[in-house]
Motif scaffolding. Structure first.
Motif, PDB file in Angstrom:
ATOM      1  N   GLU A  37      10.348  -3.929  48.639  1.00  0.00           N
ATOM      2  CA  GLU A  37       9.668  -4.616  49.738  1.00  0.00           C
ATOM      3  C   GLU A  37       8.249  -4.083  49.927  1.00  0.00           C
ATOM      4  N   GLU A  77       4.637  -6.075  49.287  1.00  0.00           N
ATOM      5  CA  GLU A  77       3.618  -6.108  50.340  1.00  0.00           C
ATOM      6  C   GLU A  77       2.278  -5.586  49.813  1.00  0.00           C
ATOM      7  N   LYS A  78       2.306  -4.515  49.005  1.00  0.00           N
ATOM      8  CA  LYS A  78       1.060  -3.981  48.453  1.00  0.00           C
ATOM      9  C   LYS A  78       0.454  -4.958  47.442  1.00  0.00           C
ATOM     10  N   ARG A 103       0.675  -8.177  47.699  1.00  0.00           N
ATOM     11  CA  ARG A 103       0.022  -9.172  48.562  1.00  0.00           C
ATOM     12  C   ARG A 103      -1.338  -8.648  49.040  1.00  0.00           C
ATOM     13  N   ARG A 104      -1.380  -7.364  49.360  1.00  0.00           N
ATOM     14  CA  ARG A 104      -2.617  -6.774  49.891  1.00  0.00           C
ATOM     15  C   ARG A 104      -3.762  -6.859  48.891  1.00  0.00           C
ATOM     16  N   PRO A 107       4.020 -12.693  45.356  1.00  0.00           N
ATOM     17  CA  PRO A 107       5.268 -11.942  45.161  1.00  0.00           C
ATOM     18  C   PRO A 107       5.914 -12.127  43.796  1.00  0.00           C
TER      19      PRO A 107
END
Length: 248
Positions: A114, A118-119, A121-122, A127
């Protein structure tokens, strides 16, 4: 956050660092510039303890870099490697979560995934990229994955080794913008090694010019163009003539 005092390192008769003094303030972005073979990467490796300096002192957050628990010390750092240094046999998300799947920073598998997504996406990756392998990605995407891995464990200090090498001007600009945004966002202390003057102007608060084993000039990036220092002036203008001898 990082202080190097009179650091010297030689390899046989090759004196690479000849008394390097450098100070990087907490939460600031320091960029070290200089020609190839001037010792930029050696300085970085000395801070991390990958190479032992011959003399001089290195402190991190006021403490001797060689003292205390080694794992706890390294856990404070993130690193974006020049060549990406991704593991070909691991899917992207496991590359990003590498430190979160083992050692003192170990997290449960699902939580690590997870965080990795998220990283990703950053740094502007979707995904689904997480389930692909590095060989399936472009050079720019691999750099972004490397950046996601560097920040996955929320480090206090991040090192960037030639972050835009091999990238086209547009992707270099994207990476520079991401680095600047992330460093400010995290409040991290950053140290970058680069030859790319566009990167210097985009990500630096302060710069240090390393030549002949010592820092020839250091100061705010805003003063770089009017430093009056002949080494720095020759380097940023790319002139063959000057105190830095061009290898012919």
């Amino acid at each position: 956050m990082i202080k190097m005092e009179n650091v010297q390192k030689s390899f046989g008769s090759n004196h690479v660092l000849r008394g390097l003094d450098l100070q990087i303030e907490t939460g600031s972005s320091m960029v070290i510039i200089g020609g190839s073979g001037t010792g930029k990467s050696i300085a970085l490796k000395c801070i991390l303890g990958l190479i032992k300096q011959d003399s001089g002192t290195i402190t991190v957050d006021g403490k001797d870099a060689e003292a205390g628990d080694r794992d706890a010390f390294l856990a404070r750092f993130g690193m974006l490697f020049q060549g990406g240094a991704l593991f070909d046999s691991l899917p992207v998300w496991q590359n990003v979560a590498f430190r979160l799947l083992r050692g003192s920073l170990k997290r449960p598998h699902d939580e690590a995934r997870e965080i990795a997504i998220e990283k990703l996406r950053r740094v502007g990756l979707k995904p689904d990229v997480g389930d692909r392998y590095p060989a399936e990605l472009s050079g720019g995407m691999q750099k972004r994955v490397g950046l996601a891995r560097a920040i996955a464990a929320e480090p206090e200090i991040i090192f960037f080794d030639e972050p835009t090498t091999g990238l086209d001007p547009i992707m270099s600009g994207v990476i520079n913008d991401l680095i600047r945004e992330i460093v400010v966002e995290m409040g991290a202390t950053a140290m970058t090694i680069t030859h790319d003057m566009t990167s210097v102007r985009a990500i630096a608060d302060n710069i240090a010019m390393l030549h002949d084993g010592v820092i020839q000039w250091t100061g705010p990036v805003s003063q770089m163009d009017n430093s009056g220092n002949p080494y720095l002036d020759q380097f940023i203008q790319g002139r063959a003539e000057g105190p830095i001898e061009a290898v012919r």
